[in-house]
Write a protein that holds these residues in place. Structure first.
Motif, PDB file in Angstrom:
ATOM      1  N   LEU A 187     -24.273 -18.365 -43.147  1.00 31.61           N
ATOM      2  CA  LEU A 187     -23.397 -18.160 -44.299  1.00 31.61           C
ATOM      3  C   LEU A 187     -22.618 -19.437 -44.577  1.00 31.61           C
ATOM      4  N   ASP A 188     -22.276 -19.649 -45.845  1.00 30.70           N
ATOM      5  CA  ASP A 188     -21.380 -20.754 -46.164  1.00 30.70           C
ATOM      6  C   ASP A 188     -20.085 -20.564 -45.388  1.00 30.70           C
ATOM      7  N   GLU A 189     -19.584 -21.643 -44.797  1.00 29.34           N
ATOM      8  CA  GLU A 189     -18.403 -21.521 -43.928  1.00 29.34           C
ATOM      9  C   GLU A 189     -17.182 -20.965 -44.652  1.00 29.34           C
ATOM     10  N   HIS A 190     -17.139 -21.118 -45.988  1.00 21.52           N
ATOM     11  CA  HIS A 190     -15.963 -20.673 -46.731  1.00 21.52           C
ATOM     12  C   HIS A 190     -16.001 -19.185 -47.067  1.00 21.52           C
ATOM     13  N   VAL A 191     -17.146 -18.535 -46.868  1.00 19.92           N
ATOM     14  CA  VAL A 191     -17.251 -17.106 -47.178  1.00 19.92           C
ATOM     15  C   VAL A 191     -17.738 -16.307 -45.975  1.00 19.92           C
ATOM     16  N   VAL A 192     -17.539 -16.839 -44.786  1.00 20.56           N
ATOM     17  CA  VAL A 192     -17.948 -16.135 -43.570  1.00 20.56           C
ATOM     18  C   VAL A 192     -17.154 -14.837 -43.442  1.00 20.56           C
ATOM     19  N   ILE A 193     -17.862 -13.737 -43.211  1.00 20.60           N
ATOM     20  CA  ILE A 193     -17.192 -12.451 -42.986  1.00 20.60           C
ATOM     21  C   ILE A 193     -16.481 -12.510 -41.637  1.00 20.60           C
ATOM     22  N   GLY A 194     -15.224 -12.107 -41.634  1.00 18.91           N
ATOM     23  CA  GLY A 194     -14.437 -12.211 -40.422  1.00 18.91           C
ATOM     24  C   GLY A 194     -13.742 -13.548 -40.286  1.00 18.91           C
ATOM     25  N   GLY A 195     -13.869 -14.412 -41.303  1.00 17.60           N
ATOM     26  CA  GLY A 195     -13.213 -15.706 -41.292  1.00 17.60           C
ATOM     27  C   GLY A 195     -11.804 -15.619 -41.847  1.00 17.60           C
ATOM     28  N   LYS A 196     -11.162 -16.783 -42.000  1.00 15.33           N
ATOM     29  CA  LYS A 196      -9.769 -16.752 -42.445  1.00 15.33           C
ATOM     30  C   LYS A 196      -9.626 -16.571 -43.946  1.00 15.33           C
ATOM     31  N   TYR A 197     -10.735 -16.673 -44.699  1.00 12.96           N
ATOM     32  CA  TYR A 197     -10.648 -16.499 -46.145  1.00 12.96           C
ATOM     33  C   TYR A 197     -11.114 -15.119 -46.612  1.00 12.96           C
ATOM     34  N   PHE A 198     -11.986 -14.493 -45.827  1.00 12.61           N
ATOM     35  CA  PHE A 198     -12.515 -13.184 -46.220  1.00 12.61           C
ATOM     36  C   PHE A 198     -12.851 -12.375 -44.984  1.00 12.61           C
ATOM     37  N   ASP A 199     -12.558 -11.077 -45.052  1.00 13.98           N
ATOM     38  CA  ASP A 199     -12.891 -10.208 -43.929  1.00 13.98           C
ATOM     39  C   ASP A 199     -13.058  -8.773 -44.422  1.00 13.98           C
ATOM     40  N   LEU A 200     -13.939  -8.051 -43.771  1.00 13.51           N
ATOM     41  CA  LEU A 200     -14.074  -6.618 -43.997  1.00 13.51           C
ATOM     42  C   LEU A 200     -13.174  -5.913 -42.989  1.00 13.51           C
ATOM     43  N   VAL A 201     -12.307  -5.052 -43.468  1.00 18.87           N
ATOM     44  CA  VAL A 201     -11.348  -4.365 -42.587  1.00 18.87           C
ATOM     45  C   VAL A 201     -11.956  -3.083 -42.030  1.00 18.87           C
ATOM     46  N   ASP A 202     -12.389  -2.198 -42.921  1.00 16.50           N
ATOM     47  CA  ASP A 202     -13.067  -0.986 -42.466  1.00 16.50           C
ATOM     48  C   ASP A 202     -13.910  -0.408 -43.606  1.00 16.50           C
ATOM     49  N   THR A 203     -14.810   0.484 -43.235  1.00 18.18           N
ATOM     50  CA  THR A 203     -15.681   1.175 -44.187  1.00 18.18           C
ATOM     51  C   THR A 203     -15.771   2.635 -43.774  1.00 18.18           C
ATOM     52  N   SER A 204     -15.781   3.516 -44.749  1.00 18.90           N
ATOM     53  CA  SER A 204     -15.935   4.940 -44.444  1.00 18.90           C
ATOM     54  C   SER A 204     -16.913   5.579 -45.417  1.00 18.90           C
ATOM     55  N   TYR A 205     -17.595   6.622 -44.929  1.00 20.92           N
ATOM     56  CA  TYR A 205     -18.495   7.432 -45.744  1.00 20.92           C
ATOM     57  C   TYR A 205     -18.046   8.888 -45.656  1.00 20.92           C
ATOM     58  N   ARG A 206     -18.015   9.538 -46.788  1.00 19.56           N
ATOM     59  CA  ARG A 206     -17.726  10.965 -46.822  1.00 19.56           C
ATOM     60  C   ARG A 206     -18.938  11.680 -47.420  1.00 19.56           C
ATOM     61  N   LEU A 207     -19.446  12.691 -46.699  1.00 20.19           N
ATOM     62  CA  LEU A 207     -20.608  13.454 -47.137  1.00 20.19           C
ATOM     63  C   LEU A 207     -20.155  14.850 -47.558  1.00 20.19           C
ATOM     64  N   THR A 208     -20.420  15.196 -48.807  1.00 21.87           N
ATOM     65  CA  THR A 208     -19.997  16.490 -49.332  1.00 21.87           C
ATOM     66  C   THR A 208     -21.217  17.278 -49.791  1.00 21.87           C
ATOM     67  N   PRO A 209     -21.445  18.477 -49.215  1.00 24.18           N
ATOM     68  CA  PRO A 209     -22.586  19.284 -49.666  1.00 24.18           C
ATOM     69  C   PRO A 209     -22.393  19.740 -51.112  1.00 24.18           C
ATOM     70  N   VAL A 210     -23.434  19.628 -51.920  1.00 23.21           N
ATOM     71  CA  VAL A 210     -23.431  20.121 -53.299  1.00 23.21           C
ATOM     72  C   VAL A 210     -24.732  20.888 -53.522  1.00 23.21           C
ATOM     73  N   ALA A 211     -24.835  21.561 -54.652  1.00 19.18           N
ATOM     74  CA  ALA A 211     -26.000  22.403 -54.917  1.00 19.18           C
ATOM     75  C   ALA A 211     -27.299  21.608 -54.898  1.00 19.18           C
ATOM     76  N   THR A 212     -27.233  20.345 -55.344  1.00 19.05           N
ATOM     77  CA  THR A 212     -28.451  19.534 -55.423  1.00 19.05           C
ATOM     78  C   THR A 212     -28.699  18.692 -54.178  1.00 19.05           C
ATOM     79  N   GLY A 213     -27.809  18.783 -53.192  1.00 16.08           N
ATOM     80  CA  GLY A 213     -28.005  17.993 -51.986  1.00 16.08           C
ATOM     81  C   GLY A 213     -26.699  17.504 -51.397  1.00 16.08           C
ATOM     82  N   THR A 214     -26.411  16.209 -51.532  1.00 22.84           N
ATOM     83  CA  THR A 214     -25.229  15.602 -50.918  1.00 22.84           C
ATOM     84  C   THR A 214     -24.576  14.611 -51.872  1.00 22.84           C
TER      85      THR A 214
END
Length: 328
Positions: free
Chosen positions: A247-274
């Motif tokens: 990755l370009d050093e200026h956009v490295v994930i987890g670097g001092k300019y950019f980072d991902l903090v957390d991610t979540s998924y919510r699954l909800t049953p519906v009539a057609t699936g999820t």
């Protein structure tokens, strides 16, 4: 000055400044949470307008039209960034993100020089002082702390498959092919393609193991686990997780300019699936967050949408039993 030299003068100045900002002086700030080198506002926001101003100045200034003053600097900028790419100073992601800003600011600089030239022709000493301005500003800016901006992106998709099938896929997706993710803007700009994601049990608890192309390997420690309903994880990038050329050093994930903090998924049953909802929290830290965060919103939201469509295709193929592109 001949036309080709006019553009070469502007491009040459841009490259010279990029090399100057790459010197240890602009990367040796004692405070770890400060910007350095090309990520300084003084480089990104001062050099392009000066490239534009040089282009118009050496091309005759007031003898040119206003349209020339706005468009001609683009040639110098394109030569500048092209040279940076050829010399391997900057990678494709950084160039793609910076180019719109560079072109706009170069036009601004060209227009200002055109207006000034109608009443006054700057002397060599005045012009030289202006050209040194980015270096002077950079020597001050490099020690200024970076602001921290936390943002979030959300996306939703309907999947014609059960929550159990989608849950299984989220926790084990293997043999991911580039064609399955190619629609994502970040991947088209040069982000390595994912290869696999698998949740495993460790002594510290459940951890999602990620593997990307170019040798990228990192962990996602799971913070919340409600089977078939909700999952949330943070990110861990140990030493060597992202090889230097991945990755370009200026956009490295987890670097001092950019980072991902957390991610979540919510699954909800519906009539057609999820119904599958994704929520991504990320951090942007620059002295020009007004621009960097705009790109962050675009790329993170696009990546979230891309991964949801990937899960949809795979889950629905698995639910129907139809073989084809994207089948596990």
């Amino acid at each position: 000055m001949k036309k080709r030299y006019v553009f070469a003068a502007g491009a040459g100045y841009g490259l010279l400044m990029r090399l100057a900002f790459g010197l240890p002086f602009f990367g040796s700030a004692e405070i770890s949470n400060t910007a350095s080198q090309a990520m300084l506002w003084s480089f990104l926001c001062l050099v392009p307008p000066l490239v534009g101003a040089l282009t118009v100045h050496f091309s005759g200034g007031r003898q040119r039209s206003v349209g020339y003053a706005i468009i001609a600097p683009w040639v110098s900028i394109l030569m500048f960034v092209g040279g940076a790419a050829v010399l391997l100073i900057e990678g494709s992601i950084c160039i793609a993100m910076a180019l719109p800003l560079f072109l706009a600011l170069a036009s601004l600089g060209g227009l200002v020089m055109w207006l000034v030239s109608r009443f006054y022709r700057p002397s060599s000493s005045v012009l030289g002082s202006l050209l040194l301005l980015p270096l002077l500003a950079g020597s001050w800016e490099r020690d200024q702390p970076l602001p921290q901006a936390l943002q979030a992106a959300d996306a939703t998709i309907m999947i014609a498959a059960s929550p159990e099938a989608v849950w299984k896929l989220i926790n084990r997706a293997e043999d991911i092919r580039p064609a399955e993710m190619r629609e994502g803007l970040a991947y088209r700009m040069g982000l390595p393609y994912p290869i696999s994601a698998r949740t495993t049990e460790t002594e510290q608890g459940r951890v999602r193991k990620l593997s990307w192309e170019k040798g990228v390997r990192f962990d996602e420690p799971i913070l919340d686990w409600q089977e078939n309903r909700f999952i949330r994880w943070s990110y861990s990038f140990p030493a060597g997780a992202i090889p230097p050329d991945a990755l370009d050093e200026h956009v490295v994930i987890g670097g001092k300019y950019f980072d991902l903090v957390d991610t979540s998924y919510r699954l909800t049953p519906v009539a057609t699936g999820t119904r599958l909802d994704i929520h991504v929290t990320y951090r942007v830290s620059t002295h020009f967050n007004w621009y960097a965060d705009a790109w962050g919103r675009v790329l993170v939201a696009d990546a979230a949408g891309t991964i949801l469509r990937f899960y949809k295709r795979r889950a629905e193929v698995g639910a129907t039993g139809i073989a084809g592109v994207g089948a596990p």
